[in-house]
Design a protein around this motif. Structure first.
Motif, PDB file in Angstrom:
ATOM      1  N   LYS A 185       9.853   9.502   7.048  1.00  0.00           N
ATOM      2  CA  LYS A 185       8.915   8.555   6.446  1.00  0.00           C
ATOM      3  C   LYS A 185       9.660   7.258   6.160  1.00  0.00           C
ATOM      4  O   LYS A 185      10.651   7.250   5.433  1.00  0.00           O
ATOM      5  N   ILE A 186       9.157   6.181   6.732  1.00  0.00           N
ATOM      6  CA  ILE A 186       9.828   4.879   6.660  1.00  0.00           C
ATOM      7  C   ILE A 186       8.879   3.847   6.086  1.00  0.00           C
ATOM      8  O   ILE A 186       7.759   3.680   6.575  1.00  0.00           O
ATOM      9  N   ALA A 187       9.342   3.126   5.053  1.00  0.00           N
ATOM     10  CA  ALA A 187       8.558   2.028   4.474  1.00  0.00           C
ATOM     11  C   ALA A 187       9.059   0.706   5.033  1.00  0.00           C
ATOM     12  O   ALA A 187      10.265   0.481   5.149  1.00  0.00           O
ATOM     13  N   LEU A 188       8.127  -0.165   5.367  1.00  0.00           N
ATOM     14  CA  LEU A 188       8.415  -1.489   5.906  1.00  0.00           C
ATOM     15  C   LEU A 188       7.805  -2.531   4.975  1.00  0.00           C
ATOM     16  O   LEU A 188       6.589  -2.530   4.765  1.00  0.00           O
ATOM     17  N   ILE A 189       8.649  -3.396   4.439  1.00  0.00           N
ATOM     18  CA  ILE A 189       8.208  -4.399   3.470  1.00  0.00           C
ATOM     19  C   ILE A 189       8.848  -5.724   3.860  1.00  0.00           C
ATOM     20  O   ILE A 189      10.002  -5.759   4.285  1.00  0.00           O
ATOM     21  N   ALA A 190       8.128  -6.824   3.681  1.00  0.00           N
ATOM     22  CA  ALA A 190       8.708  -8.145   3.964  1.00  0.00           C
ATOM     23  C   ALA A 190       8.066  -9.197   3.076  1.00  0.00           C
ATOM     24  O   ALA A 190       6.843  -9.241   2.949  1.00  0.00           O
ATOM     25  N   HIS A 191       8.904 -10.002   2.472  1.00  0.00           N
ATOM     26  CA  HIS A 191       8.389 -11.150   1.726  1.00  0.00           C
ATOM     27  C   HIS A 191       7.753 -12.124   2.722  1.00  0.00           C
ATOM     28  O   HIS A 191       8.007 -12.055   3.933  1.00  0.00           O
ATOM     29  N   ALA A 245       3.689   0.689   4.763  1.00  0.00           N
ATOM     30  CA  ALA A 245       3.998  -0.726   4.556  1.00  0.00           C
ATOM     31  C   ALA A 245       3.128  -1.274   3.433  1.00  0.00           C
ATOM     32  O   ALA A 245       2.076  -0.719   3.113  1.00  0.00           O
ATOM     33  N   THR A 246       3.591  -2.375   2.875  1.00  0.00           N
ATOM     34  CA  THR A 246       2.766  -3.097   1.926  1.00  0.00           C
ATOM     35  C   THR A 246       1.731  -3.892   2.723  1.00  0.00           C
ATOM     36  O   THR A 246       1.897  -4.136   3.915  1.00  0.00           O
ATOM     37  N   GLY A 247       0.655  -4.292   2.049  1.00  0.00           N
ATOM     38  CA  GLY A 247      -0.534  -4.917   2.609  1.00  0.00           C
ATOM     39  C   GLY A 247      -0.446  -5.728   3.865  1.00  0.00           C
ATOM     40  O   GLY A 247      -0.655  -5.237   4.971  1.00  0.00           O
ATOM     41  N   THR A 248      -0.173  -7.006   3.724  1.00  0.00           N
ATOM     42  CA  THR A 248      -0.189  -7.922   4.861  1.00  0.00           C
ATOM     43  C   THR A 248       0.895  -7.581   5.875  1.00  0.00           C
ATOM     44  O   THR A 248       0.673  -7.680   7.087  1.00  0.00           O
ATOM     45  N   THR A 249       2.046  -7.144   5.403  1.00  0.00           N
ATOM     46  CA  THR A 249       3.125  -6.763   6.320  1.00  0.00           C
ATOM     47  C   THR A 249       2.643  -5.658   7.245  1.00  0.00           C
ATOM     48  O   THR A 249       2.824  -5.729   8.473  1.00  0.00           O
ATOM     49  N   ILE A 259       0.140   2.719  10.764  1.00  0.00           N
ATOM     50  CA  ILE A 259       0.833   2.446   9.509  1.00  0.00           C
ATOM     51  C   ILE A 259      -0.097   2.717   8.331  1.00  0.00           C
ATOM     52  O   ILE A 259      -1.221   2.218   8.297  1.00  0.00           O
ATOM     53  N   HIS A 260       0.404   3.503   7.371  1.00  0.00           N
ATOM     54  CA  HIS A 260      -0.328   3.672   6.111  1.00  0.00           C
ATOM     55  C   HIS A 260      -0.034   2.442   5.256  1.00  0.00           C
ATOM     56  O   HIS A 260       1.130   2.162   4.970  1.00  0.00           O
ATOM     57  N   ARG A 261      -1.077   1.719   4.888  1.00  0.00           N
ATOM     58  CA  ARG A 261      -0.885   0.479   4.126  1.00  0.00           C
ATOM     59  C   ARG A 261      -1.173   0.690   2.647  1.00  0.00           C
ATOM     60  O   ARG A 261      -2.170   1.295   2.271  1.00  0.00           O
ATOM     61  N   PHE A 262      -0.266   0.167   1.826  1.00  0.00           N
ATOM     62  CA  PHE A 262      -0.447   0.136   0.381  1.00  0.00           C
ATOM     63  C   PHE A 262      -0.931  -1.249  -0.019  1.00  0.00           C
ATOM     64  O   PHE A 262      -1.154  -2.113   0.834  1.00  0.00           O
ATOM     65  N   GLN A 263      -1.065  -1.492  -1.314  1.00  0.00           N
ATOM     66  CA  GLN A 263      -1.394  -2.819  -1.819  1.00  0.00           C
ATOM     67  C   GLN A 263      -0.286  -3.793  -1.412  1.00  0.00           C
ATOM     68  O   GLN A 263       0.819  -3.372  -1.055  1.00  0.00           O
ATOM     69  N   SER A 264      -0.552  -5.075  -1.506  1.00  0.00           N
ATOM     70  CA  SER A 264       0.512  -6.048  -1.279  1.00  0.00           C
ATOM     71  C   SER A 264       1.534  -5.881  -2.404  1.00  0.00           C
ATOM     72  O   SER A 264       1.229  -5.312  -3.456  1.00  0.00           O
ATOM     73  N   GLY A 265       2.741  -6.373  -2.174  1.00  0.00           N
ATOM     74  CA  GLY A 265       3.804  -6.227  -3.166  1.00  0.00           C
ATOM     75  C   GLY A 265       3.428  -6.708  -4.558  1.00  0.00           C
ATOM     76  O   GLY A 265       3.548  -5.959  -5.532  1.00  0.00           O
ATOM     77  N   PRO A 266       2.945  -7.949  -4.694  1.00  0.00           N
ATOM     78  CA  PRO A 266       2.599  -8.450  -6.024  1.00  0.00           C
ATOM     79  C   PRO A 266       1.463  -7.685  -6.708  1.00  0.00           C
ATOM     80  O   PRO A 266       1.332  -7.722  -7.921  1.00  0.00           O
ATOM     81  N   LEU A 267       0.671  -6.952  -5.927  1.00  0.00           N
ATOM     82  CA  LEU A 267      -0.443  -6.190  -6.498  1.00  0.00           C
ATOM     83  C   LEU A 267      -0.093  -4.718  -6.717  1.00  0.00           C
ATOM     84  O   LEU A 267      -0.973  -3.909  -7.006  1.00  0.00           O
ATOM     85  N   GLY A 268       1.184  -4.363  -6.540  1.00  0.00           N
ATOM     86  CA  GLY A 268       1.625  -3.006  -6.835  1.00  0.00           C
ATOM     87  C   GLY A 268       2.133  -2.191  -5.664  1.00  0.00           C
ATOM     88  O   GLY A 268       2.528  -1.043  -5.841  1.00  0.00           O
ATOM     89  N   ASP A 304       4.907  -2.390  -3.945  1.00  0.00           N
ATOM     90  CA  ASP A 304       6.306  -1.994  -4.114  1.00  0.00           C
ATOM     91  C   ASP A 304       6.395  -0.791  -5.047  1.00  0.00           C
ATOM     92  O   ASP A 304       7.181   0.128  -4.826  1.00  0.00           O
ATOM     93  N   GLN A 305       5.575  -0.787  -6.085  1.00  0.00           N
ATOM     94  CA  GLN A 305       5.574   0.326  -7.034  1.00  0.00           C
ATOM     95  C   GLN A 305       5.013   1.602  -6.403  1.00  0.00           C
ATOM     96  O   GLN A 305       5.480   2.702  -6.703  1.00  0.00           O
ATOM     97  N   GLU A 306       4.023   1.460  -5.541  1.00  0.00           N
ATOM     98  CA  GLU A 306       3.479   2.632  -4.850  1.00  0.00           C
ATOM     99  C   GLU A 306       4.551   3.281  -3.983  1.00  0.00           C
ATOM    100  O   GLU A 306       4.692   4.512  -3.960  1.00  0.00           O
ATOM    101  N   ILE A 307       5.315   2.466  -3.293  1.00  0.00           N
ATOM    102  CA  ILE A 307       6.400   2.995  -2.468  1.00  0.00           C
ATOM    103  C   ILE A 307       7.490   3.582  -3.363  1.00  0.00           C
ATOM    104  O   ILE A 307       8.044   4.644  -3.076  1.00  0.00           O
TER     105      ILE A 307
END
Length: 132
Positions: free
Chosen positions: A2-8, A33-37, A49-58, A60-63
């Motif tokens: 399981k790999i998370a992909l995040i990018a500012h 991944a987080t939302g838009t990424t 890709i399973h998408r979570f909320q965007s980083g600022p909306l949580g 990063d915390q979900e991951i």
């Protein structure tokens, strides 16, 4: 794995390029991944890709919650160190959790390439042992 992909924001293009270049490896793994990424990666590569909320909306915390439950094996997080982030405490908490739970974390393209090649070679199989 399981790999998370995040990018500012200023690193999203780099993440799309990275995932496009290594989609032949990534397609064999469960991606998060987080939302838009996640949306941008999926549109560019067709990867599931399973998408979570965007980083600022949580997101990063979900991951981070998955890390704390030993349900994440690797994180590739292209950070923008030159731009202030409104959710910096969440970013720091996620990085701290990776250290606490020994989750491989790449915060730039150079380290991400080392991890992805290690993943391809099977160097990260020790993560499977920890889950037993």
């Amino acid at each position: 794995m399981k790999i998370a992909l995040i990018a500012h924001d200023k690193k999203k293009n780099d993440m799309v390029q990275f995932t496009t270049a290594y989609q032949h490896i990534l397609k064999n793994h469960e991606l998060f991944a987080t939302g838009t990424t996640g949306m941008r990666i999926s549109e560019a590569t067709g990867l599931s890709i399973h998408r979570f909320q965007s980083g600022p909306l949580g997101g990063d915390q979900e991951i981070g919650a998955l890390v704390a439950q030993n349900k994440m094996d690797m994180i590739i997080f292209f950070r923008d160190p030159l731009t202030a982030q409104p959710h910096e405490p969440d970013v720091s908490a996620l990085m701290r959790l990776c250290d606490v739970y020994a989750i491989p974390l790449a915060t730039n393209m150079g380290t991400a390439e080392v991890l992805i090649h290690g993943l391809e070679r099977g160097d990260l199989q020790w993560r499977s042992i920890l889950k037993q």
